[in-house]
Design an enzyme around this catalytic site. Structure first.
Site, PDB file in Angstrom:
ATOM      1  N   ARG A  58     -12.558  15.561   7.572  1.00 22.87           N
ATOM      2  CA  ARG A  58     -13.169  15.733   6.358  1.00 22.87           C
ATOM      3  C   ARG A  58     -14.791  16.310   6.781  1.00 22.87           C
ATOM      4  NH1 ARG A  58     -11.523  10.616   3.145  1.00 22.87           N
ATOM      5  NH2 ARG A  58     -10.075  10.341   4.624  1.00 22.87           N
ATOM      6  N   ASN A  74       0.879  -1.307  -0.118  1.00 26.78           N
ATOM      7  CA  ASN A  74       0.103  -0.188  -0.173  1.00 26.78           C
ATOM      8  C   ASN A  74       0.994   1.334  -0.020  1.00 26.78           C
ATOM      9  OD1 ASN A  74      -1.810   2.097   0.563  1.00 26.78           O
ATOM     10  ND2 ASN A  74      -2.610   1.164   2.317  1.00 26.78           N
ATOM     11  N   GLU A  93      -8.450  -5.570   4.503  1.00 30.94           N
ATOM     12  CA  GLU A  93      -8.394  -5.373   3.156  1.00 30.94           C
ATOM     13  C   GLU A  93      -7.200  -6.204   2.698  1.00 30.94           C
ATOM     14  OE1 GLU A  93      -8.951  -1.540   5.013  1.00 30.94           O
ATOM     15  OE2 GLU A  93      -9.564  -0.549   2.874  1.00 30.94           O
ATOM     16  N   HIS A 110     -13.194   2.636  -0.413  1.00 30.58           N
ATOM     17  CA  HIS A 110     -13.152   1.664   0.888  1.00 30.58           C
ATOM     18  C   HIS A 110     -13.803   0.472   0.031  1.00 30.58           C
ATOM     19  CE1 HIS A 110     -13.251   5.275   3.858  1.00 30.58           C
ATOM     20  NE2 HIS A 110     -12.089   4.930   3.896  1.00 30.58           N
ATOM     21  N   HIS A 130     -18.106   1.489   7.451  1.00 25.67           N
ATOM     22  CA  HIS A 130     -16.768   1.436   7.454  1.00 25.67           C
ATOM     23  C   HIS A 130     -16.370   2.793   8.112  1.00 25.67           C
ATOM     24  CE1 HIS A 130     -12.275   0.719   5.787  1.00 25.67           C
ATOM     25  NE2 HIS A 130     -12.371   2.250   6.420  1.00 25.67           N
ATOM     26  N   ARG A 163      -2.731  -2.071  -3.320  1.00 26.10           N
ATOM     27  CA  ARG A 163      -3.966  -1.384  -3.311  1.00 26.10           C
ATOM     28  C   ARG A 163      -3.887  -0.090  -3.957  1.00 26.10           C
ATOM     29  NH1 ARG A 163      -5.119   3.240   0.949  1.00 26.10           N
ATOM     30  NH2 ARG A 163      -7.271   3.348   0.700  1.00 26.10           N
ATOM     31  N   GLY A 167     -13.674   5.121  10.278  1.00 22.65           N
ATOM     32  CA  GLY A 167     -12.491   5.342  10.948  1.00 22.65           C
ATOM     33  C   GLY A 167     -11.839   6.849  10.567  1.00 22.65           C
ATOM     34  N   ASN A 168     -10.825   6.993  10.286  1.00 19.20           N
ATOM     35  CA  ASN A 168     -10.452   8.299   9.951  1.00 19.20           C
ATOM     36  C   ASN A 168     -11.203   8.945   8.836  1.00 19.20           C
ATOM     37  OD1 ASN A 168      -9.091  10.590  11.171  1.00 19.20           O
ATOM     38  ND2 ASN A 168      -7.111   9.137  10.938  1.00 19.20           N
TER      39      ASN A 168
HETATM   40  P1  AMP Z   1      -8.732   4.092  10.861  1.00 14.34           P
HETATM   41  O1  AMP Z   1      -8.570   5.086   9.756  1.00 14.34           O
HETATM   42  O2  AMP Z   1      -9.632   2.925  10.295  1.00 14.34           O
HETATM   43  O3  AMP Z   1      -7.261   3.330  11.015  1.00 14.34           O
HETATM   44  O4  AMP Z   1      -9.215   4.508  12.158  1.00 14.34           O
HETATM   45  C1  AMP Z   1      -8.846   5.447  12.811  1.00 14.34           C
HETATM   46  C2  AMP Z   1      -9.726   5.928  13.891  1.00 14.34           C
HETATM   47  O5  AMP Z   1      -9.965   4.933  14.842  1.00 14.34           O
HETATM   48  C3  AMP Z   1      -9.083   7.070  14.763  1.00 14.34           C
HETATM   49  O6  AMP Z   1     -10.205   8.197  14.821  1.00 14.34           O
HETATM   50  C4  AMP Z   1      -9.078   6.664  16.202  1.00 14.34           C
HETATM   51  O7  AMP Z   1      -9.215   7.456  17.063  1.00 14.34           O
HETATM   52  C5  AMP Z   1      -9.961   5.306  15.930  1.00 14.34           C
HETATM   53  N1  AMP Z   1      -9.866   4.399  17.030  1.00 14.34           N
HETATM   54  C6  AMP Z   1      -9.079   3.612  17.335  1.00 14.34           C
HETATM   55  N2  AMP Z   1      -9.018   2.949  18.335  1.00 14.34           N
HETATM   56  C7  AMP Z   1     -10.261   3.575  19.072  1.00 14.34           C
HETATM   57  C8  AMP Z   1     -10.984   3.263  20.283  1.00 14.34           C
HETATM   58  N3  AMP Z   1     -10.635   2.337  21.105  1.00 14.34           N
HETATM   59  N4  AMP Z   1     -12.338   3.849  20.738  1.00 14.34           N
HETATM   60  C9  AMP Z   1     -12.778   4.661  19.608  1.00 14.34           C
HETATM   61  N5  AMP Z   1     -11.840   5.302  18.572  1.00 14.34           N
HETATM   62  C10 AMP Z   1     -10.775   4.260  18.126  1.00 14.34           C
END
Ligand code: AMP
Length: 408
Positions: free
Chosen positions: A242, A7, A393, A181, A209, A92, A211-212
């Site tokens: 975002r 990646n 992934e 994603h 999904h 990726r 995450g960030n």
């Molecule tokens: P990703 O982009 O999938 O890697 O997700 C990143 C996000 O996951 C960040 O905002 C992290 O704060 C959140 N994250 C990771 N661990 C936790 C947790 N234990 N509780 C809440 N959010 C989390």
């Protein structure tokens, strides 16, 4: 088959070595600050539990790949004795435009098509091409497969992907919804469909999904009918930095009032909005949750609660509207950093959803935290099943690559 999954980002390169016959992860790591001072590699050998982190000069992605191969074959921290034990490489690729609805083996013609998608995701595309060319330099002749984030979404119908703008912009510039994603949505919806114990053709699933970057997808009969990200990954729900969907008229309004250029307003929407913009203090959901848990005496409490409240409402609306679009709903899946770990957000989203058949099992929800297992978090009586399914992934990329190489 041993597949090296790559990646490549603009200044980073993540990798995993996976045996697709046994789904075993042998090693993983990341090269950072490629082309800058202080570049470093962090490498983990899984079976021996070894971890190394060291500074090493890398002027480009070919240097990074050389370092990756050196670590994988190192007698101490490595896991294979030579490069011939890597059968193929799987990359990726963030944007395949409308050209690719599935993974494909790399050829010069394929690379030309990827270059045509460059305008949609310039930084990512340039990085991927550097990663691919780096592999060509270090491992010439090794098959390389490309797995696109956009591919799974290519089953959307025009009424889901055409924007109600003058049609000529779609024809002239390819302005349409592509979605992102896709590899994650494909993996977790596939896992969920298998858990539902009925033919895939009969399944209706919403995958979240979160995450960030976050995107929500409606998957009916194993195929995407709609997804929240659009022409770019800026669309959809509120994210770390975002803004997601906003009234488009805000953009020219703000450009005028704040005297912002197109690049500057883009920067505001991509880097200064979302959790960070609303709270004014963090883009990380863990910080928001800490402030909420601290209560009203915490100076960040109100805004953290507001940022989470916005996302909660948006998620509820997506789940509800996608259920309407699919004429029903069997399951909701939470995945990615926040989806897999945030007990609080899942609880906020699933409460008061009994009307549409969602009943959360609060105890099960609390247990679904930092686990590599799929966990059911709805009650047995819940008409709609809710699961937390850790995404993978890299495994999808490795398996697609192995299948393409085997079929060659
Ligand atoms: P990703 O982009 O999938 O890697 O997700 C990143 C996000 O996951 C960040 O905002 C992290 O704060 C959140 N994250 C990771 N661990 C936790 C947790 N234990 N509780 C809440 N959010 C989390």
């Amino acid at each position: 088959m041993n597949i090296l999954v790559v990646n490549a980002g603009s200044s980073s390169l993540k990798y995993q070595l996976i045996d697709t016959d046994t789904d075993t992860l042998y090693a993983k790591g990341i090269c950072e600050r490629i082309g800058m001072d202080g570049s470093l590699i962090e490498h983990k050998q899984i079976a021996k539990g070894l971890k190394v982190k060291k500074e090493s000069p890398m002027k480009d992605h070919a240097d990074a790949m050389k370092l990756v191969v050196d670590h994988l074959t190192d007698p101490e921290v490595g896991c294979i004795s030579g490069m011939d034990e890597i059968q193929a490489i799987g990359h990726r690729v963030v944007h395949g435009g409308a050209y690719f609805s599935e993974s494909i083996l790399m050829t010069e013609d394929v690379l030309k098509k990827i270059e045509l998608c460059r305008d949609f995701a310039p930084l990512h595309t340039d990085a991927h091409l550097m990663g691919i060319r780096g592999c060509l330099e270090i491992m010439p002749g090794k098959p390389q497969a490309l797995v696109f984030d956009t591919a799974f979404h290519q089953t959307m119908k025009p009424e889901s992907y055409v924007y109600p703008l003058p049609y000529e912009y779609y024809e002239k510039y390819g302005i349409r919804r592509y979605g992102m994603h896709g590899t994650s949505h494909r993996y977790v919806s596939g896992q969920m469909a298998a858990l539902l114990n009925k033919p895939v053709e009969d399944t209706k699933i919403v995958t979240c999904h979160i995450g960030n970057g976050s995107s929500i997808t409606a998957v009916k009969s194993g195929k995407v009918v709609d997804t929240s990200m659009g022409f770019t990954p800026l669309a959809g729900v509120e994210m770390g930095t975002r803004c997601g969907d906003i009234d488009p008229a805000i953009i020219p309004y703000l450009m005028e009032r704040e005297n912002l250029s197109p690049a500057e307003i883009n920067n505001v929407m991509n880097k200064k909005s979302g959790f960070l913009g609303v709270t004014g203090f963090s883009s990380d959901s863990r910080d928001l949750e800490d402030a909420i848990a601290a209560g009203p005496s915490d100076p960040n409490y109100e805004r953290a609660l507001l940022a989470y409240g916005i996302l909660r409402n948006e998620l509820k609306k997506y789940i509800g509207s996608y259920a309407a679009l699919m004429n029903g709903l069997d399951a909701v899946v939470f995945t990615a950093g926040i989806g897999e770990n945030s007990i609080m957000l899942r609880q906020m989203v699933c409460e008061d959803m009994e009307w549409m058949g969602i009943e959360l099992d609060e105890e099960a929800n609390k247990k679904a935290f930092r686990t590599s297992d799929s966990t059911k978090i709805s009650k047995d009586s819940s008409k709609v099943t809710v699961y937390v399914i850790p995404t993978n992934e890299e495994l999808v990329i490795a398996k697609d690559t192995a299948a393409l190489v085997a079929a060659k």
